[in-house]
Design an enzyme around this catalytic site. Sequence first.
Site, PDB file in Angstrom:
ATOM      1  N   HIS B 521       6.452  11.489  26.127  1.00 31.39           N
ATOM      2  CA  HIS B 521       6.773  10.367  25.258  1.00 31.39           C
ATOM      3  C   HIS B 521       5.630   9.372  25.287  1.00 31.39           C
ATOM      4  O   HIS B 521       5.821   8.203  25.572  1.00 31.39           O
ATOM      5  CB  HIS B 521       8.078   9.698  25.702  1.00 31.39           C
ATOM      6  CG  HIS B 521       9.260  10.630  25.738  1.00 31.39           C
ATOM      7  ND1 HIS B 521      10.451  10.308  26.333  1.00 31.39           N
ATOM      8  CD2 HIS B 521       9.427  11.879  25.230  1.00 31.39           C
ATOM      9  CE1 HIS B 521      11.309  11.319  26.210  1.00 31.39           C
ATOM     10  NE2 HIS B 521      10.703  12.298  25.543  1.00 31.39           N
TER      11      HIS B 521
HETATM   12  C1  LIG Z   1       9.462  19.247  27.229  1.00 33.93           C
HETATM   13  C2  LIG Z   1       9.658  18.209  26.160  1.00 33.93           C
HETATM   14  C3  LIG Z   1      10.915  17.666  25.949  1.00 33.93           C
HETATM   15  C4  LIG Z   1      11.107  16.691  24.963  1.00 33.93           C
HETATM   16  N1  LIG Z   1      12.363  16.220  24.762  1.00 33.93           N
HETATM   17  C5  LIG Z   1      12.594  15.282  23.820  1.00 33.93           C
HETATM   18  C6  LIG Z   1      13.903  14.803  23.568  1.00 33.93           C
HETATM   19  O1  LIG Z   1      14.861  15.256  24.157  1.00 33.93           O
HETATM   20  N2  LIG Z   1      14.079  13.833  22.648  1.00 33.93           N
HETATM   21  C7  LIG Z   1      13.026  13.307  21.959  1.00 33.93           C
HETATM   22  O2  LIG Z   1      13.249  12.409  21.174  1.00 33.93           O
HETATM   23  N3  LIG Z   1      11.769  13.781  22.141  1.00 33.93           N
HETATM   24  C8  LIG Z   1      11.532  14.749  23.046  1.00 33.93           C
HETATM   25  N4  LIG Z   1      10.264  15.241  23.234  1.00 33.93           N
HETATM   26  C9  LIG Z   1       9.174  14.686  22.413  1.00 33.93           C
HETATM   27  C10 LIG Z   1       9.105  15.376  21.062  1.00 33.93           C
HETATM   28  O3  LIG Z   1       8.804  16.727  21.236  1.00 33.93           O
HETATM   29  C11 LIG Z   1       8.035  14.684  20.210  1.00 33.93           C
HETATM   30  O4  LIG Z   1       8.400  13.340  20.038  1.00 33.93           O
HETATM   31  C12 LIG Z   1       7.897  15.301  18.830  1.00 33.93           C
HETATM   32  O5  LIG Z   1       7.719  16.676  18.900  1.00 33.93           O
HETATM   33  C13 LIG Z   1       6.737  14.632  18.109  1.00 33.93           C
HETATM   34  O6  LIG Z   1       6.511  15.232  16.845  1.00 33.93           O
HETATM   35  P1  LIG Z   1       5.088  15.108  16.166  1.00 33.93           P
HETATM   36  O7  LIG Z   1       5.169  15.767  14.867  1.00 33.93           O
HETATM   37  O8  LIG Z   1       4.653  13.681  16.225  1.00 33.93           O
HETATM   38  O9  LIG Z   1       4.088  15.856  17.162  1.00 33.93           O
HETATM   39  P2  LIG Z   1       4.052  17.381  17.691  1.00 33.93           P
HETATM   40  O10 LIG Z   1       5.365  17.999  17.715  1.00 33.93           O
HETATM   41  O11 LIG Z   1       3.281  17.337  18.954  1.00 33.93           O
HETATM   42  O12 LIG Z   1       3.185  18.120  16.581  1.00 33.93           O
HETATM   43  C14 LIG Z   1       1.828  17.844  16.421  1.00 33.93           C
HETATM   44  C15 LIG Z   1       1.107  19.108  16.009  1.00 33.93           C
HETATM   45  O13 LIG Z   1      -0.219  18.767  15.659  1.00 33.93           O
HETATM   46  C16 LIG Z   1      -1.088  19.781  16.110  1.00 33.93           C
HETATM   47  N5  LIG Z   1      -2.433  19.191  16.248  1.00 33.93           N
HETATM   48  C17 LIG Z   1      -2.833  18.261  17.136  1.00 33.93           C
HETATM   49  N6  LIG Z   1      -4.136  17.955  16.942  1.00 33.93           N
HETATM   50  C18 LIG Z   1      -4.556  18.725  15.914  1.00 33.93           C
HETATM   51  C19 LIG Z   1      -5.797  18.862  15.259  1.00 33.93           C
HETATM   52  N7  LIG Z   1      -6.871  18.133  15.612  1.00 33.93           N
HETATM   53  N8  LIG Z   1      -5.888  19.755  14.238  1.00 33.93           N
HETATM   54  C20 LIG Z   1      -4.822  20.503  13.866  1.00 33.93           C
HETATM   55  N9  LIG Z   1      -3.625  20.406  14.451  1.00 33.93           N
HETATM   56  C21 LIG Z   1      -3.487  19.506  15.462  1.00 33.93           C
HETATM   57  C22 LIG Z   1      -0.486  20.207  17.417  1.00 33.93           C
HETATM   58  O14 LIG Z   1      -0.910  21.517  17.770  1.00 33.93           O
HETATM   59  C23 LIG Z   1       1.006  20.123  17.137  1.00 33.93           C
HETATM   60  O15 LIG Z   1       1.533  21.351  16.694  1.00 33.93           O
HETATM   61  C24 LIG Z   1      10.025  16.235  24.184  1.00 33.93           C
HETATM   62  C25 LIG Z   1       8.762  16.793  24.388  1.00 33.93           C
HETATM   63  C26 LIG Z   1       8.578  17.782  25.353  1.00 33.93           C
HETATM   64  C27 LIG Z   1       7.240  18.389  25.526  1.00 33.93           C
END
Ligand SMILES: Cc1cc2nc3c(=O)[nH]c(=O)nc-3n(C[C@H](O)[C@H](O)[C@H](O)COP(=O)(O)OP(=O)(O)OC[C@H]3O[C@@H](n4cnc5c(N)ncnc54)[C@H](O)[C@@H]3O)c2cc1C
Lengths: 243, 594
Positions: B521
């Site tokens: 987080h």
């Molecule tokens: C074990 C675990 C448990 C969690 N549990 C919870 C929960 O219970 N409740 C909750 O609210 N949140 C939880 N989270 C957090 C939640 O997963 C994230 O808040 C959420 O996935 C964020 O979404 P996002 O789209 O911002 O980023 P992400 O899901 O991280 O997606 C970003 C994507 O961008 C890609 N990327 C990054 N840089 C580049 C680049 N330069 N070029 C191309 N691609 C790139 C990455 O590979 C990734 O696939 C948890 C996380 C983990 C790891």
Amino acid sequence: MSNPCYGRKRGYSRRAVLAQVGLGGVAATLGQLRGVRHAFAQDDGRPWYFLDDAEARWLAAACDTLIPEDEYPSASQAGVVDFIDFQLASDYGAGAGLYMDGPHQSGTPEQGYQFAFPPSDLFRNAIDALLQDDPPLTELDAEGRHEALRGLSESEDNLTDDIPAQAFFTELRTLTNQGYFADPIHLGNHDYAGWQMVGFPGAHAYYLSTVDDHNRHHPAPPMGVAHDRSGGSSLPRLIERGE
Amino acid sequence: MADYILPKTDVVIVGGGWTGLTTAYELAREGQRCVVLERGRDRHTATSFAGPEEHDELKYALHHAHMMELRKETLTFRNTRDQRALPMRRLGSFLPGSGLGGAGIHWNGQLWRPLPSDLEMRSHYADRYGADFIPDELSIQDWGVSYDELEPHLEFFERICGTAGTAGNLDGEPREGGNRHEGPRASGYPNPPMKQPIATTLFGEAAARLGMSPFPMPSANVTQAYENPYGAQLHPCTYCGFCERFGCGYHAKADPIICVYDRIKDHENFEIRCDSQVLRVEKASDGKTATGVTYLDKSGVEYFQPADIVCLNAYALWNVHLMLVSGLGEPYDPETRSGVVGRNYSYQTIAAVDVFLDDEIVTNPFMGAGALGVAVDDFNGDNFDHSDLGFLGGGYIACTQYHGRPISYQPVPEGTPAWGAEWKKAVRDNYLHHTGIVVHGSSAATPDNYLDLDPTWKDAYGRPLLRMTFDFPQNDRKMSDYVLQRAVEIAEEMDHVRSISTINRAAQDSRYSLVPYQTTHNAGGAVIGTDPRTSVVNRYGQMWDHHNVFVFGACLFPQNLGYNPTGPLMGLAYWTLHHLKSDYLSNPRPLMDA
Ligand SMILES: Cc1cc2nc3c(=O)[nH]c(=O)nc-3n(C[C@H](O)[C@H](O)[C@H](O)COP(=O)(O)OP(=O)(O)OC[C@H]3O[C@@H](n4cnc5c(N)ncnc54)[C@H](O)[C@@H]3O)c2cc1C
């Protein structure tokens, strides 16, 4: 002469242990005799993937001090040395998941792993240093080994120029623990020793109708990823105590 | 110079997680040609995460097979500015995702809404306790978006996930069994709450006896067959205990692949390229817009992908990294306290109570799910009187049952040795008779916690690593200690308790450590707001400096709240997308005056 062996004991009756842990039965024993299903199956006298015999003996003595035999197998009896050997020979040992670019310098505990080398070198160099101990760990009795490992876990000294004793101990304890409790496809947790011990049913998991059935034991015999009642791992290697 | 210049697209989206795929869904259906660039591999819930093969604790939970690869990209870390930051060589404190679905395939699914007061942090505390109440060491601020504005978007994401829970405040009407502290919601949860095992039940009973209001944790582990607003089919959770850190092959944990990607992947306006690492955002010579992004494919060929709109959906940390290496926005300088990119990085305070129960209580910890638990919110946010406490913020207290995976789940009472015969016996004696209570707390921003570029280390693409400077401020240590004591009181009130012990990752005498897992987080660094001197994006998630760059994710949080981030950040994502579609597309321009 009493010459205890680590790993699978000479004359060690797996059936007896299985009976104790409540699995027993033909299926388990058959699983044993049938041996293994995965690619790493070999007969006794099998070579190690990474370790040499002296290192394996040291590890067996150390791991069995961390997880000694009681009603349940010791670490090496459950294949933990086989597990560590394979880990060190594969991605974990090679540091495949690590950022290894230099420069390297030691940091604070909060900054984590800063070695200039991967875990396989950490184990090799640390164990080789510890093999110089006189008397070596393998020659000590149970109490002596316990004291030696306690010393290692509390030591402020380095084992080599760049390996603090505690850092190695932490990694050793982690791997020993993983080997005892990881799915048997990784070669440890033989016969589900670790899972039997705590009562963990394994990878086949469906609890929709039992999760709110309060306080009822759920004594399912463990089953791992390989769908094998005996765990699917090969028999731990026989580790002689050495000359 | 890129090897190839590709045909222009309307929208390029960096990252294929929850925010990226949702952005593509909403904009593709609005007639925009969307290209998603995802650095990780292609994978699918149905084929890549099926049990029992998926249920390998060592491979997925401990060797992080689904997560990002540090040898390609990592960051450097130090607690304070007088230290030298060193590379994060091994994953620990947080586990960022990589690959289709991002971290959304291996999250727990705890799906919260922010409190109304969370979104007005500075003005709320100033109004209630006086401006002097806010400690000088903190740089907390308002989000610039109100709860009422976000409510429909928070609600929509709850429906996308088939969220299971009990409403506590339906349009201002308090509801029995729900969270009485939550902001008013227009509708209840789409699915009934999860079943509760014995341990969380005992916790709820104790909390109620103490006059608190326990309620089932809001969960994206779905409780019955469900179709989401995009038409995705979800199945009931099996409580298999391989949830967080694993993908869910049962289609029972809402993830961005089943819930979003499958519903847009065949659309003519949608295209995704996996194994595509975006290196930087390119800027136009007018200094007001971006022209697209440069990325590298698997074989090392470099492409320029021109686009009218650039969306940064690369996860909180890597969005900030991309801005810094691309020269988007003014980098924050802690010396002069000027600049904005990297400012107000924050995290999450985590403490826990281990509760050991009588032998007649059989917890069966392996019957678990990532969002299975009972929570109280009485000490979160400003739900309690802070007048005499000397800190602001708070956290929820929850008794949870995620899993009993035996390498990671080895509860032993305080004083047990870490190994040897006594330890071994304690592991087997306690495995079935233990439960955990987590204190999941806020993290206030300070001028000294920030992100910038490291002067020494580089990633596999030759870019400077992101550098994190972070430690918990005194405010958060006091807060965490206080809420942990409340959790201890609940534990002591529970029936059948043998002994308890505590751990606090933000304890008074400790430093924040990168080694033990806490939460993924990471928050702040590119915060939302109404003042360009203290925010990177305006209240619509649009960059002040480059009006065709929109930013998504927890990097927008001006400080971190006591909740898990995905509910709030997806509320913001739908809010941004709403304004993009209804206002920006027809007339591209800054949506707010600087
Ligand atoms: C074990 C675990 C448990 C969690 N549990 C919870 C929960 O219970 N409740 C909750 O609210 N949140 C939880 N989270 C957090 C939640 O997963 C994230 O808040 C959420 O996935 C964020 O979404 P996002 O789209 O911002 O980023 P992400 O899901 O991280 O997606 C970003 C994507 O961008 C890609 N990327 C990054 N840089 C580049 C680049 N330069 N070029 C191309 N691609 C790139 C990455 O590979 C990734 O696939 C948890 C996380 C983990 C790891």
